[in-house]
Design a protein around this motif. Structure first.
Motif, PDB file in Angstrom:
ATOM      1  N   TYR A 105       0.851  -1.190   0.000  1.00  0.00           N
ATOM      2  CA  TYR A 105       0.000   0.000   0.000  1.00  0.00           C
ATOM      3  C   TYR A 105       0.887   1.240   0.000  1.00  0.00           C
ATOM      4  N   ILE A 106       0.699   2.104  -0.990  1.00  0.00           N
ATOM      5  CA  ILE A 106       1.485   3.329  -1.085  1.00  0.00           C
ATOM      6  C   ILE A 106       0.859   4.403  -0.200  1.00  0.00           C
ATOM      7  N   CYS A 154      -5.524  -7.179   6.321  1.00  0.00           N
ATOM      8  CA  CYS A 154      -4.480  -7.972   5.651  1.00  0.00           C
ATOM      9  C   CYS A 154      -3.181  -7.806   6.438  1.00  0.00           C
ATOM     10  N   PRO A 155      -3.035  -8.505   7.558  1.00  0.00           N
ATOM     11  CA  PRO A 155      -1.878  -8.311   8.443  1.00  0.00           C
ATOM     12  C   PRO A 155      -0.528  -8.586   7.780  1.00  0.00           C
ATOM     13  N   GLY A 156      -0.520  -9.333   6.690  1.00  0.00           N
ATOM     14  CA  GLY A 156       0.732  -9.621   5.997  1.00  0.00           C
ATOM     15  C   GLY A 156       1.114  -8.583   4.968  1.00  0.00           C
ATOM     16  N   ALA A 157       0.393  -7.479   4.936  1.00  0.00           N
ATOM     17  CA  ALA A 157       0.651  -6.436   3.941  1.00  0.00           C
ATOM     18  C   ALA A 157       1.834  -5.569   4.337  1.00  0.00           C
ATOM     19  N   ALA A 158       2.302  -4.778   3.373  1.00  0.00           N
ATOM     20  CA  ALA A 158       3.360  -3.792   3.611  1.00  0.00           C
ATOM     21  C   ALA A 158       2.841  -2.410   3.246  1.00  0.00           C
ATOM     22  N   ASP A 217      10.374 -14.657   1.167  1.00  0.00           N
ATOM     23  CA  ASP A 217      10.324 -14.523   2.627  1.00  0.00           C
ATOM     24  C   ASP A 217       9.001 -13.886   3.048  1.00  0.00           C
ATOM     25  N   PRO A 218       8.006 -14.696   3.367  1.00  0.00           N
ATOM     26  CA  PRO A 218       6.673 -14.174   3.718  1.00  0.00           C
ATOM     27  C   PRO A 218       6.648 -13.333   4.994  1.00  0.00           C
ATOM     28  N   SER A 219       7.751 -13.291   5.727  1.00  0.00           N
ATOM     29  CA  SER A 219       7.765 -12.487   6.960  1.00  0.00           C
ATOM     30  C   SER A 219       7.903 -10.995   6.668  1.00  0.00           C
ATOM     31  N   LEU A 220       8.157 -10.623   5.410  1.00  0.00           N
ATOM     32  CA  LEU A 220       8.268  -9.212   5.065  1.00  0.00           C
ATOM     33  C   LEU A 220       6.888  -8.565   5.146  1.00  0.00           C
ATOM     34  N   ARG A 221       6.724  -7.678   6.084  1.00  0.00           N
ATOM     35  CA  ARG A 221       5.426  -7.029   6.297  1.00  0.00           C
ATOM     36  C   ARG A 221       5.610  -5.798   7.167  1.00  0.00           C
ATOM     37  N   GLY A 222       4.553  -5.005   7.285  1.00  0.00           N
ATOM     38  CA  GLY A 222       4.601  -3.828   8.159  1.00  0.00           C
ATOM     39  C   GLY A 222       4.888  -2.545   7.403  1.00  0.00           C
TER      40      GLY A 222
END
Length: 323
Positions: A120-121, A161-165, A228-233
């Protein structure tokens, strides 16, 4: 198997067939993001609405069924959500429409993004600009409705969507179709008016950032997330050259060997100047850098020449500029 191509070599190696959905692909940043993925072995689908073209999917992001249909039909591995009302003064005047796009559309998109990496920008305008630089964990305090709407959009994205960036960026410029598309390139008009003096803001500090650089960061994030699915936040990306709008205009003049003596710095904000802007919302970007996902910003003068060169000898641009 959906999402994969069968290899043609003798070992029959399966090659992932990566798909990305770019919302707002007809806009300034969206075009750059779409092009970056398309040129680097991604199957890219861009969406637009009022400016949708034959190569893009016309999709009303406020229509939940249309959003669901686009995602289920294309089955992207990654979504980059660029679509937004990003003009602060327009948000102030047309608040309901802006909130629908900047907030409610985020919720609809995030609800359909299960199992998909969503970028999300967002914006540096989520900060008040009183105590820069701002890290990803610093408390937001937006001064205007645009910043508030983007902050609410962030929260909707991460809630559904907690896994989003979330990728926050500052003022953007790039290859424009009209110089009014960016608050940076619109200054081309004032630079060209060499015979008539004009005042330009010399108070608020900005970090004009090239859309092609942001697009590369988005692709870096997407490709890392597939591994690496841990990339989020929350992440920050920004160019490093600090300038007021007056200094931006002078830099544009210098890049094109034009005079700048007619440009006059304005050191006080006039009354009724529109939506309040932060004084200095500089973003601290070490999280992307530590992960090796950042890119070296293109020097401003190089990027602005690439962005404005089609307008240098084309006088028709005068008809498209807001005065």
């Amino acid at each position: 198997m959906p999402g994969f191509n069968y290899g043609d070599d003798q070992d029959e190696v399966y090659t992932p067939y990566r798909r990305v959905l770019v919302t707002g692909a007809t806009g300034l940043l969206g075009r750059a993001v779409y092009k970056e993925f398309k040129n680097n072995d991604w199957d890219a689908l861009g969406t637009g609405y009022n400016r949708a073209r034959p190569c893009f999917l016309k999709c009303n992001l406020l229509d939940e069924d249309a959003v669901r249909g686009a995602i289920q039909g294309f089955q992207p591995h990654v979504i980059v959500h660029c679509a937004a009302e990003r003009r602060p003064d327009v948000v102030e005047r047309h608040t309901e429409a802006a909130m629908n796009l900047n907030v409610h559309a985020c919720a609809s998109l995030a609800k359909e993004a299960a199992g998909i990496f969503l970028i999300y920008i967002s914006t540096d305008y989520v900060f008040d600009g009183r105590n820069p630089p701002y890290g990803e964990n610093d408390a937001p305090n937006p001064l205007n409705l645009y910043g508030k709407s983007k902050l609410e959009g962030e929260r909707e994205i991460l809630r559904h969507c907690p896994g989003a960036a979330v990728l926050r960026v500052p003022i953007l410029f790039g290859e424009v179709e009209k110089v009014e598309e960016s608050a940076v390139t619109v200054l081309w008009d004032r630079v060209q008016e060499g015979a008539e003096s004009c005042t330009i803001d010399h108070c608020q500090q900005r970090f004009p950032t090239y859309t092609n650089d942001v697009a590369r960061v988005c692709r870096n994030m997407a490709e890392r997330a597939l591994q690496d699915p841990s990339l989020r936040g929350i992440f920050h990306y920004s160019a490093k050259e600090q300038m007021t709008k007056y200094e931006i205009a002078c830099a544009i003049a210098d890049a094109f060997n034009l005079p700048s003596s007619h440009l006059i710095p304005m050191t006080e904000q006039p009354a009724g100047a529109g939506a309040q802007r932060p004084q200095n919302a500089q973003l601290e970007c070490s999280r992307l850098e530590l992960l090796g996902l950042s890119v070296e910003p293109t020097p401003f003068k190089t990027a602005i020449r690439d962005s404005l060169w089609p307008f240098q000898h084309d006088k028709r641009w005068r008809q498209t500029v807001f005065h």
